[in-house]
Structure formats: C-alpha cells, structure tokens
Design a protein around this motif. Structure first.
Motif, short mmCIF file in Angstrom:
data_model
loop_
_atom_site.label_atom_id
_atom_site.label_comp_id
_atom_site.label_asym_id
_atom_site.label_seq_id
_atom_site.Cartn_x
_atom_site.Cartn_y
_atom_site.Cartn_z
N GLN A 1 1.49 6.49 -28.85
CA GLN A 1 1.24 7.33 -27.69
C GLN A 1 -0.09 8.06 -27.82
OE1 GLN A 1 4.73 9.79 -27.60
NE2 GLN A 1 5.90 8.32 -26.37
N GLN A 2 -0.40 8.52 -29.04
CA GLN A 2 -1.67 9.19 -29.28
C GLN A 2 -2.84 8.23 -29.05
OE1 GLN A 2 -2.11 12.37 -29.85
NE2 GLN A 2 -4.32 12.21 -30.04
N LYS A 3 -2.69 7.00 -29.49
CA LYS A 3 -3.72 5.98 -29.30
C LYS A 3 -3.93 5.70 -27.81
CE LYS A 3 -4.84 1.25 -30.66
NZ LYS A 3 -4.36 0.05 -31.34
N ILE A 4 -2.84 5.60 -27.08
CA ILE A 4 -2.93 5.36 -25.63
C ILE A 4 -3.60 6.53 -24.93
CG2 ILE A 4 -1.55 5.12 -23.52
CD1 ILE A 4 0.47 3.52 -25.26
N ARG A 5 -3.25 7.77 -25.31
CA ARG A 5 -3.88 8.95 -24.73
C ARG A 5 -5.38 8.96 -25.01
NH1 ARG A 5 -0.50 12.48 -27.59
NH2 ARG A 5 1.56 11.86 -26.98
N GLU A 6 -5.75 8.61 -26.24
CA GLU A 6 -7.16 8.59 -26.63
C GLU A 6 -7.93 7.55 -25.82
OE1 GLU A 6 -10.49 9.83 -28.67
OE2 GLU A 6 -8.50 10.72 -28.68
N GLN A 7 -7.34 6.37 -25.63
CA GLN A 7 -7.99 5.34 -24.82
C GLN A 7 -8.15 5.79 -23.38
OE1 GLN A 7 -5.47 1.94 -25.35
NE2 GLN A 7 -6.46 1.28 -27.26
N GLU A 8 -7.14 6.44 -22.85
CA GLU A 8 -7.19 6.93 -21.47
C GLU A 8 -8.26 8.01 -21.33
OE1 GLU A 8 -6.38 7.20 -17.47
OE2 GLU A 8 -5.76 5.69 -18.92
N ARG A 9 -8.36 8.89 -22.32
CA ARG A 9 -9.37 9.95 -22.30
C ARG A 9 -10.77 9.34 -22.32
NH1 ARG A 9 -12.68 12.26 -25.67
NH2 ARG A 9 -11.87 11.14 -27.45
N ARG A 10 -10.98 8.37 -23.21
CA ARG A 10 -12.29 7.71 -23.28
C ARG A 10 -12.64 7.01 -21.96
NH1 ARG A 10 -11.51 4.88 -29.06
NH2 ARG A 10 -11.68 6.75 -30.34
N ARG A 11 -11.66 6.35 -21.37
CA ARG A 11 -11.89 5.68 -20.10
C ARG A 11 -12.28 6.68 -19.02
NH1 ARG A 11 -9.97 5.34 -15.53
NH2 ARG A 11 -8.11 6.52 -16.03
N ALA A 12 -11.57 7.81 -18.97
CA ALA A 12 -11.86 8.84 -17.97
C ALA A 12 -13.25 9.44 -18.20
CB ALA A 12 -10.80 9.94 -18.03
N GLU A 13 -13.63 9.66 -19.46
CA GLU A 13 -14.95 10.20 -19.74
C GLU A 13 -16.04 9.21 -19.32
OE1 GLU A 13 -15.07 11.19 -23.88
OE2 GLU A 13 -13.98 13.06 -23.59
N GLU A 14 -15.84 7.94 -19.60
CA GLU A 14 -16.82 6.93 -19.21
C GLU A 14 -16.94 6.85 -17.68
OE1 GLU A 14 -19.79 4.41 -19.57
OE2 GLU A 14 -18.81 5.39 -21.27
N GLU A 15 -15.82 6.92 -17.00
CA GLU A 15 -15.82 6.91 -15.54
C GLU A 15 -16.57 8.12 -14.99
OE1 GLU A 15 -12.36 7.51 -12.32
OE2 GLU A 15 -12.03 5.83 -13.70
N TYR A 16 -16.35 9.29 -15.60
CA TYR A 16 -17.03 10.52 -15.18
C TYR A 16 -18.54 10.39 -15.40
CZ TYR A 16 -18.34 15.42 -14.95
OH TYR A 16 -18.94 16.60 -14.62
N ARG A 17 -18.93 9.82 -16.56
CA ARG A 17 -20.35 9.63 -16.84
C ARG A 17 -21.01 8.75 -15.80
NH1 ARG A 17 -19.05 8.15 -22.20
NH2 ARG A 17 -18.76 10.03 -23.38
N GLN A 18 -20.30 7.73 -15.36
CA GLN A 18 -20.87 6.82 -14.36
C GLN A 18 -20.97 7.48 -12.99
OE1 GLN A 18 -18.42 3.35 -14.57
NE2 GLN A 18 -19.32 2.63 -16.48
#
Length: 95
Positions: A32-49
C-alpha cells in the motif's frame, strides 16, 4: 501505466492458476505504501506538466536559499581567516 496493466494481467492469470495464499500484514502495508508513493509521484509529474512556471519559480527560490546559505558560510570563513591573520600578526609582533 504499463505496470498497472501488467499487474492486472498477472492478478487475473495467477489467481486462476494458483490457490489463494495468506499475506502478512506488513507485506500488505508495504504494498500500500508503494502504491501511495507511485500515485504521489504521478500526481507531482502531472502538476509539473500543467504548471511549469510555478515549478521554475520554486526552483529559483530553492537556488536563492542555497546561495544565501553559501554566502553566510563564506562570510564566516573570511572573518575567521582575517581574525587568525590578525592574531598571528599580534603574536609575532609582541614576541
């Protein structure tokens, strides 16, 4: 994106071929922690774009903070060296 598809495929294929096993709670939490981390990274990348100007501004402010810290350290080093030179001069003058 492909990881999600691969995980979905593996879960469907493996579930039909292998019996269900018991998973330890710490393994579930780690997943679950790994999934949350992946989701956070995806959201950050989307925000950067979506907001490149804000990212540039944050990078500049971070650069300014680092520069100010280095300036303070350099000032301390200069003052220390100058003070030591004066101290050595005084010691040599009075001996």
């Amino acid at each position: 994106m492909f990881d999600k598809i691969k995980d979905f495929y593996n879960s469907k294929v493996k579930s039909s071929k292998q019996p269900q096993t018991v998973v330890r709670a710490d393994q579930v939490e780690a997943q679950q922690q790994k999934i949350r981390e992946q989701e956070r990274r995806r959201a950050e990348e989307e925000y950067r774009q979506q907001h490149p100007e804000q990212v540039i501004q944050e990078n500049l402010s971070f650069f300014d903070e680092k520069t100010n810290k280095l300036k303070k350290k350099l000032n301390i080093a200069i003052i220390t060296v100058f003070g030591l030179i004066v101290l050595v001069f005084l010691i040599l003058f009075f001996i």
